[in-house]
Write an enzyme that holds these catalytic residues in place. Structure first.
Site, mmCIF file in Angstrom:
data_model
loop_
_atom_site.group_PDB
_atom_site.id
_atom_site.type_symbol
_atom_site.label_atom_id
_atom_site.label_comp_id
_atom_site.label_asym_id
_atom_site.label_seq_id
_atom_site.Cartn_x
_atom_site.Cartn_y
_atom_site.Cartn_z
ATOM 1 N N LEU A 159 28.919 24.366 -10.854
ATOM 2 C CA LEU A 159 30.302 24.871 -10.926
ATOM 3 C C LEU A 159 31.221 23.984 -10.085
ATOM 4 O O LEU A 159 30.816 23.454 -9.043
ATOM 5 C CB LEU A 159 30.357 26.318 -10.422
ATOM 6 C CG LEU A 159 29.576 27.335 -11.277
ATOM 7 C CD1 LEU A 159 29.430 28.661 -10.537
ATOM 8 C CD2 LEU A 159 30.234 27.540 -12.640
ATOM 9 N N HIS A 208 17.172 29.592 -5.285
ATOM 10 C CA HIS A 208 16.548 28.276 -5.492
ATOM 11 C C HIS A 208 15.060 28.368 -5.142
ATOM 12 O O HIS A 208 14.697 28.962 -4.122
ATOM 13 C CB HIS A 208 17.250 27.232 -4.617
ATOM 14 C CG HIS A 208 16.725 25.855 -4.844
ATOM 15 N ND1 HIS A 208 17.062 25.107 -5.953
ATOM 16 C CD2 HIS A 208 15.848 25.105 -4.130
ATOM 17 C CE1 HIS A 208 16.416 23.947 -5.903
ATOM 18 N NE2 HIS A 208 15.681 23.915 -4.809
ATOM 19 N N ASN A 220 23.270 32.059 -5.102
ATOM 20 C CA ASN A 220 22.311 31.424 -5.999
ATOM 21 C C ASN A 220 20.899 31.602 -5.445
ATOM 22 O O ASN A 220 20.717 31.812 -4.256
ATOM 23 C CB ASN A 220 22.630 29.920 -6.082
ATOM 24 C CG ASN A 220 21.678 29.164 -6.992
ATOM 25 O OD1 ASN A 220 21.345 29.632 -8.091
ATOM 26 N ND2 ASN A 220 21.226 28.005 -6.553
HETATM 27 C C1 GRF Z 1 14.063 30.254 -10.827
HETATM 28 O O1 GRF Z 1 12.949 29.577 -10.300
HETATM 29 C C2 GRF Z 1 15.281 30.046 -9.958
HETATM 30 O O2 GRF Z 1 14.993 29.958 -8.592
HETATM 31 C C3 GRF Z 1 15.792 28.699 -10.444
HETATM 32 O O3 GRF Z 1 15.574 28.729 -11.842
HETATM 33 C C4 GRF Z 1 14.496 29.619 -12.149
HETATM 34 C C5 GRF Z 1 15.043 30.638 -13.096
HETATM 35 O O4 GRF Z 1 14.054 31.492 -13.606
HETATM 36 N N1 GRF Z 1 17.161 28.487 -10.039
HETATM 37 P P1 GRF Z 1 14.468 32.758 -14.473
HETATM 38 O O5 GRF Z 1 15.370 32.272 -15.602
HETATM 39 O O6 GRF Z 1 15.168 33.729 -13.580
HETATM 40 O O7 GRF Z 1 13.155 33.288 -14.987
#
Ligand code: GRF
Length: 187
Positions: free
Chosen positions: A93, A109, A107
């Site tokens: 973004l 991660h 977010n």
């Molecule tokens: C997760 O590992 C999250 O931390 C990362 O992308 C993945 C998304 O998984 N940013 P989901 O779509 O929630 O199953």
């Protein structure tokens, strides 16, 4: 009854974190209510999850960031959204967008930040023979995976760990950590 914060979740893929947030938000004392789901990917399973749960969900085409963000802002305003969770949203973004929601975009991660920002985290973690991995929930800033940390959880990496098993293990951890981080913000 708690007055829940109207929340939008941005996704791009499977939506398993979206699913865990939806489940948590059904509890009467969970601080947020997911009122809108935005995906930049029409094939995202998360869109189906939202639909199944009766949540307003939309696909917004990402041809360029300016147009994408303009369309999203429109929907966000219409739905009176006050908080945004990114959950596997694979686009960055703009600063202009972020500054409209100070401390209101978070977010998740799949690494213990500040280590392993960006993509292919599990692969890099294993390559470096790390003992631990985990996940981080953080505020969004204009630099990738660098905003203020809200919550981190870690797990031990087994000797025979593969990228697949580590990913699954970290995801399970994420599903607990994301709701917990939200409670810690508003609870
Ligand atoms: C997760 O590992 C999250 O931390 C990362 O992308 C993945 C998304 O998984 N940013 P989901 O779509 O929630 O199953």
């Amino acid at each position: 009854m708690v007055k829940k914060i109207k929340t939008c979740v941005f996704i791009s893929g499977n939506g398993s974190n979206l699913n865990s947030l939806i489940k948590s938000s059904k509890a009467h004392n969970f601080p947020i209510k997911i009122e809108l789901v935005i995906s930049n990917n029409l094939k995202s399973d998360g869109l189906k999850i939202a639909k199944k749960n009766g949540i307003n969900s939309i696909f917004v085409i990402y041809k360029n960031r300016i147009k994408f963000e303009k369309l999203c802002l429109n929907k966000i305003k219409k739905n009176k959204i006050k908080f945004i969770c990114l959950a596997g949203f694979m686009k960055i973004l703009s600063f202009n967008f972020i500054k409209k929601f100070p401390n209101k975009i978070i977010n998740i991660h799949p690494s213990i930040l500040p280590k392993y920002k960006g993509l292919n985290t599990h692969k890099r973690v294993l390559k470096n023979n790390e003992k631990y991995s985990g996940c981080t929930i953080h505020y969004i800033s204009s630099t990738l995976d660098s905003g203020k940390i809200i919550l981190q959880k870690k797990i031990l990496i087994k000797k025979n760990e593969t990228e697949k098993s580590l990913k699954a293990k970290v995801l399970r951890l994420e599903h607990k950590a994301y709701p917990e981080a939200i409670v810690s913000l508003f609870g």
